[in-house]
Design a protein around this motif. Structure first.
Motif, PDB file in Angstrom:
ATOM      1  N   ILE A 260       0.927  -1.105   0.053  1.00 46.54           N
ATOM      2  CA  ILE A 260       0.052   0.080  -0.196  1.00 46.54           C
ATOM      3  C   ILE A 260       0.680   1.246   0.125  1.00 46.54           C
ATOM      4  CG2 ILE A 260      -1.703   1.140   1.211  1.00 46.54           C
ATOM      5  CD1 ILE A 260      -2.342  -1.554   2.478  1.00 46.54           C
ATOM      6  N   GLN A 261       1.088   1.907  -1.198  1.00 45.25           N
ATOM      7  CA  GLN A 261       1.994   3.013  -1.227  1.00 45.25           C
ATOM      8  C   GLN A 261       1.185   4.173  -1.403  1.00 45.25           C
ATOM      9  OE1 GLN A 261       5.465   2.880  -1.227  1.00 45.25           O
ATOM     10  NE2 GLN A 261       5.499   0.750  -1.049  1.00 45.25           N
ATOM     11  N   THR A 262       0.175   4.125  -1.950  1.00 42.11           N
ATOM     12  CA  THR A 262      -1.053   5.030  -2.668  1.00 42.11           C
ATOM     13  C   THR A 262      -2.294   4.926  -2.119  1.00 42.11           C
ATOM     14  OG1 THR A 262      -1.477   4.212  -4.510  1.00 42.11           O
ATOM     15  CG2 THR A 262       0.467   5.411  -4.695  1.00 42.11           C
ATOM     16  N   PHE A 263      -3.251   5.726  -2.230  1.00 40.17           N
ATOM     17  CA  PHE A 263      -4.677   5.620  -1.670  1.00 40.17           C
ATOM     18  C   PHE A 263      -5.138   4.647  -2.903  1.00 40.17           C
ATOM     19  CE2 PHE A 263      -3.740   9.468   0.532  1.00 40.17           C
ATOM     20  CZ  PHE A 263      -4.411   9.459   1.533  1.00 40.17           C
ATOM     21  N   GLU A 264      -4.911   4.583  -4.084  1.00 37.70           N
ATOM     22  CA  GLU A 264      -5.385   3.751  -5.056  1.00 37.70           C
ATOM     23  C   GLU A 264      -5.190   2.517  -4.788  1.00 37.70           C
ATOM     24  OE1 GLU A 264      -5.196   2.700  -9.926  1.00 37.70           O
ATOM     25  OE2 GLU A 264      -3.908   4.240  -8.962  1.00 37.70           O
ATOM     26  N   ASP A 265      -3.833   2.010  -4.006  1.00 37.40           N
ATOM     27  CA  ASP A 265      -3.518   0.771  -3.533  1.00 37.40           C
ATOM     28  C   ASP A 265      -4.546   0.420  -2.394  1.00 37.40           C
ATOM     29  OD1 ASP A 265      -1.306   0.499  -5.177  1.00 37.40           O
ATOM     30  OD2 ASP A 265      -0.020   1.499  -3.839  1.00 37.40           O
ATOM     31  N   LEU A 266      -4.920   1.210  -1.554  1.00 34.54           N
ATOM     32  CA  LEU A 266      -5.873   1.060  -0.393  1.00 34.54           C
ATOM     33  C   LEU A 266      -7.015   0.806  -0.812  1.00 34.54           C
ATOM     34  CD1 LEU A 266      -5.946   1.334   2.805  1.00 34.54           C
ATOM     35  CD2 LEU A 266      -6.631   3.593   2.397  1.00 34.54           C
ATOM     36  N   VAL A 267      -7.592   1.246  -1.780  1.00 34.48           N
ATOM     37  CA  VAL A 267      -8.895   0.981  -2.543  1.00 34.48           C
ATOM     38  C   VAL A 267      -8.949  -0.436  -2.911  1.00 34.48           C
ATOM     39  CG1 VAL A 267     -10.720   1.716  -4.039  1.00 34.48           C
ATOM     40  CG2 VAL A 267      -9.592   3.445  -2.763  1.00 34.48           C
ATOM     41  N   LYS A 268      -7.838  -0.736  -3.592  1.00 33.59           N
ATOM     42  CA  LYS A 268      -7.797  -2.013  -4.568  1.00 33.59           C
ATOM     43  C   LYS A 268      -7.737  -3.270  -3.568  1.00 33.59           C
ATOM     44  CE  LYS A 268      -5.863  -0.225  -8.729  1.00 33.59           C
ATOM     45  NZ  LYS A 268      -4.769  -0.247  -9.734  1.00 33.59           N
ATOM     46  N   GLN A 269      -7.180  -3.024  -2.335  1.00 31.94           N
ATOM     47  CA  GLN A 269      -7.099  -4.279  -1.614  1.00 31.94           C
ATOM     48  C   GLN A 269      -8.266  -4.732  -0.702  1.00 31.94           C
ATOM     49  OE1 GLN A 269      -6.871  -3.987   2.057  1.00 31.94           O
ATOM     50  NE2 GLN A 269      -7.670  -2.280   1.860  1.00 31.94           N
ATOM     51  N   ARG A 270      -8.231  -5.770  -0.196  1.00 29.73           N
ATOM     52  CA  ARG A 270      -9.298  -6.248   0.370  1.00 29.73           C
ATOM     53  C   ARG A 270      -9.147  -6.874   1.919  1.00 29.73           C
ATOM     54  NH1 ARG A 270     -11.144  -3.634  -2.808  1.00 29.73           N
ATOM     55  NH2 ARG A 270     -12.783  -4.048  -4.599  1.00 29.73           N
ATOM     56  N   ASN A 271      -8.059  -6.782   2.339  1.00 32.46           N
ATOM     57  CA  ASN A 271      -7.277  -7.271   3.823  1.00 32.46           C
ATOM     58  C   ASN A 271      -7.603  -6.177   4.869  1.00 32.46           C
ATOM     59  OD1 ASN A 271      -6.608  -9.832   2.383  1.00 32.46           O
ATOM     60  ND2 ASN A 271      -4.703  -8.809   2.145  1.00 32.46           N
ATOM     61  N   LEU A 272      -7.566  -4.845   4.479  1.00 38.87           N
ATOM     62  CA  LEU A 272      -7.733  -3.769   5.513  1.00 38.87           C
ATOM     63  C   LEU A 272      -9.054  -2.987   5.430  1.00 38.87           C
ATOM     64  CD1 LEU A 272      -4.111  -2.522   5.368  1.00 38.87           C
ATOM     65  CD2 LEU A 272      -5.054  -4.246   6.997  1.00 38.87           C
ATOM     66  N   GLU A 273      -9.691  -2.716   6.422  1.00 41.78           N
ATOM     67  CA  GLU A 273     -10.456  -1.683   6.669  1.00 41.78           C
ATOM     68  C   GLU A 273      -9.938  -0.498   6.820  1.00 41.78           C
ATOM     69  OE1 GLU A 273     -14.370  -3.996   8.740  1.00 41.78           O
ATOM     70  OE2 GLU A 273     -12.865  -3.211  10.218  1.00 41.78           O
ATOM     71  N   PHE A 274     -10.842   0.526   6.360  1.00 42.15           N
ATOM     72  CA  PHE A 274     -10.014   1.896   6.437  1.00 42.15           C
ATOM     73  C   PHE A 274     -11.198   2.888   6.821  1.00 42.15           C
ATOM     74  CE2 PHE A 274     -10.678   0.827   1.929  1.00 42.15           C
ATOM     75  CZ  PHE A 274     -11.442   2.138   1.424  1.00 42.15           C
ATOM     76  N   GLY A 275     -10.697   4.104   7.470  1.00 40.07           N
ATOM     77  CA  GLY A 275     -11.646   4.978   7.896  1.00 40.07           C
ATOM     78  C   GLY A 275     -10.852   6.054   8.349  1.00 40.07           C
ATOM     79  N   THR A 276     -11.651   7.122   8.795  1.00 43.49           N
ATOM     80  CA  THR A 276     -11.109   8.572   9.508  1.00 43.49           C
ATOM     81  C   THR A 276     -11.859   9.048  10.604  1.00 43.49           C
ATOM     82  OG1 THR A 276     -10.400  10.559   8.885  1.00 43.49           O
ATOM     83  CG2 THR A 276     -12.389  10.165   7.883  1.00 43.49           C
ATOM     84  N   LEU A 277     -11.471  10.163  11.063  1.00 37.59           N
ATOM     85  CA  LEU A 277     -12.390  10.701  12.154  1.00 37.59           C
ATOM     86  C   LEU A 277     -13.619  11.171  11.717  1.00 37.59           C
ATOM     87  CD1 LEU A 277      -9.706  12.832  14.046  1.00 37.59           C
ATOM     88  CD2 LEU A 277     -10.632  10.650  14.852  1.00 37.59           C
ATOM     89  N   GLU A 278     -14.776  11.032  12.495  1.00 34.25           N
ATOM     90  CA  GLU A 278     -15.943  11.198  12.120  1.00 34.25           C
ATOM     91  C   GLU A 278     -16.283  12.852  12.313  1.00 34.25           C
ATOM     92  OE1 GLU A 278     -20.916  10.268  13.504  1.00 34.25           O
ATOM     93  OE2 GLU A 278     -18.950   9.617  14.573  1.00 34.25           O
ATOM     94  N   GLY A 279     -16.675  13.473  11.148  1.00 35.19           N
ATOM     95  CA  GLY A 279     -16.888  14.816  11.215  1.00 35.19           C
ATOM     96  C   GLY A 279     -15.813  15.773  11.158  1.00 35.19           C
ATOM     97  N   SER A 280     -14.526  15.008  10.657  1.00 28.48           N
ATOM     98  CA  SER A 280     -13.400  15.925  10.497  1.00 28.48           C
ATOM     99  C   SER A 280     -13.386  16.338   9.013  1.00 28.48           C
ATOM    100  CB  SER A 280     -12.107  14.844  10.776  1.00 28.48           C
ATOM    101  OG  SER A 280     -12.083  13.838   9.650  1.00 28.48           O
ATOM    102  N   SER A 281     -12.359  17.217   8.873  1.00 35.31           N
ATOM    103  CA  SER A 281     -12.237  17.878   7.590  1.00 35.31           C
ATOM    104  C   SER A 281     -11.676  16.732   6.699  1.00 35.31           C
ATOM    105  CB  SER A 281     -11.117  18.984   7.704  1.00 35.31           C
ATOM    106  OG  SER A 281      -9.905  18.576   7.916  1.00 35.31           O
TER     107      SER A 281
END
Length: 478
Positions: A260-281
């Motif tokens: 996982i080098q880029t955000f595109e790699d993150l979208v293509k993979q299926r092993n990891l869930e991903f998220g961010t802070l709720e209501g954040s910028s």
């Protein structure tokens, strides 16, 4: 005498009491001036290392920044932690939450926190000049982000260019050994049979033995050959030390094989869930972005918001450490997490350059003075000092940039030393041959240059021709 002494003591005591009373009055007056300074209500949020609770007090980067600003602008302040634990976003009813909401409701005068400057927030509040620059990155756990090492992973410590340069240096050194051994008279141990043990194949074997830190025959006897041998030994020692150190670091870091080098790699993979802070910028950045990859990330987080969005930064870091989860957030905060937790790493790609600013009410008289004060702190180096103070790493950083393959410029001095040694060896061999030629010329009454040329031609010819030349020279001497 007793009355005079008593009177003197009384006078001195009275003067001292009056002086102490005057000093006490001045101190009280100074405190009264301090109490007369304007008091600002400051809202903030608990996030390491910006604001942290230590005992009964708050400390951190933002608290030090606030203290420096208060000293420059002459104001007092009262700090309160935001009630809902949010940075600031528009709720369903159109009202703002978090620190932005408290400023709009006049519950606080300013917000000093890792609050990102965005266009939506700028429409309702005012921001000062950013005091920290950041972006959006991906925080991962090393063991979840790593993959199986390649079959030729042992070549990773050096780049392709370095391996090519090493092969060229090896062949060049072996050729110089072969050439110098043939030129030097000291390596011809049996001149009648014209035998020289330093053939080209033997020179290759000798150089390979030095690379493996093993002794190999033939043994050099001439000074010129020994000069080249010593320089090659030193070269191989330094090279092997660099290889072992870099290879050990690559094995321990595991960062060389990040899938996982880029955000595109993150979208293509299926092993990891991903998220961010709720209501954040960061969440609204992906919501408003027109980039297809960013839209896919937003749709993923929106559909699973109850499961992948986190409430606090501490919760996000803990979740990355405990599960197969990748956190999307401020890169500067992720750098701190990677420095504090040695099993975490940030992916190389950073998007959405942005800054942290101090939020004030619109038309606030404090906005411009605070901006000027932030600029002064930046120009004086105080902001850099605070960054180094609170972002100090507690573990050895083993990032890709630091432990990547060694390039030729990193070993340039080593290759230069080898080249100088080879040149010195060749010069020494020519000096030895020149000295031998002068002695032969004096004995045979020939020109030194002609004898020198004959010697070079004789030693560089094939064995049969060399033997015939030696026999002809022996008959002439007889």
């Amino acid at each position: 005498m007793d009355k005079g002494l008593h009177f003197t003591i009384c006078v001195v005591t009275t003067v001292l009491l009056l002086r102490e009373s005057s000093q006490a009055g001045e101190e009280k007056e100074s405190r009264g001036a301090g109490e007369g300074l304007p008091t600002l209500t400051v809202t903030t949020i608990l996030e390491d290392p910006y604001v942290m609770v230590r005992g009964a007090e708050l400390e951190g980067y933002c608290m030090d920044l606030l203290g420096a600003l208060a000293g420059m602008l002459r104001f007092q302040y009262r700090v309160k932690v935001v009630g809902d634990g949010q940075y600031g976003a528009v709720a369903a009813g159109g009202n703002w939450t978090g620190m932005i909401g408290e400023i709009l409701r006049r519950e606080a005068d300013i917000a000093v926190a890792p609050l990102t400057v965005t266009s939506a927030r700028e429409e309702v509040v005012s921001f000062t000049t950013p005091f920290l620059q950041t972006g959006i990155g991906i925080l991962l756990r090393k063991d979840t982000a790593s993959q199986d090492m390649s079959f030729f992973h042992f070549l990773s410590p050096f780049s392709k260019e370095t391996w090519t340069a090493l092969l060229f240096a090896y062949l060049l050194t072996c050729f110089c050994l072969f050439l110098v051994a043939r030129l030097s008279p000291c390596e011809w141990n049996e001149p009648k049979n014209e035998e020289n043990h330093f053939t080209f194949l033997n020179s290759l074997w000798f150089g390979a033995g030095a690379l493996a830190l093993q002794g190999a025959s033939p043994r050099p006897q001439a000074l010129s050959v020994r000069v080249i041998a010593v320089v090659w030994w030193l070269f191989t020692l330094a090279l092997l030390a660099a290889y072992i150190a870099n290879f050990t670091a690559l094995l321990s870091s595991g960062s060389e094989q990040l899938p996982i080098q880029t955000f595109e790699d993150l979208v293509k993979q299926r092993n990891l869930e991903f998220g961010t802070l709720e209501g954040s910028s960061t969440f609204y950045y992906f919501k408003n972005s027109k980039n297809p990859i960013h839209q896919m990330i937003y749709e993923y987080m929106e559909k699973r918001r109850e499961h992948v969005l986190v409430k606090t930064y501490q919760e996000a870091v803990q979740r990355v450490m405990d599960s197969n989860y990748a956190f999307i957030g401020e890169s500067i905060s992720q750098d701190l997490a990677a420095a504090r937790h040695c099993n975490l790493i940030r992916a190389p790609e950073v998007i959405g350059a942005r800054g942290f600013g101090i939020a004030t009410t619109q038309a606030s008289p404090w906005t411009k003075p605070l901006s000027i004060a932030v600029l002064k702190l930046r120009e004086s180096g105080d902001l850099d000092y605070l960054r180094n103070k609170w972002w100090e790493s507690s573990c050895l950083r083993q990032s890709r940039d630091r432990w990547g393959p060694l390039e030729p410029p990193a070993l340039g001095g080593l290759f230069l030393t080898l080249g100088i040694g080879l040149a010195l060896g060749i010069l020494a061999a020519l000096a030895e041959l020149s000295s031998s030629s002068r002695r032969t010329a004096a004995h045979t009454k020939k020109s030194c240059c002609s004898v020198f040329t004959e010697e070079i031609c004789t030693r560089l010819r094939i064995k049969g021709t060399s033997r015939q030349s030696q026999e002809t020279s022996g008959k002439a001497n007889a």
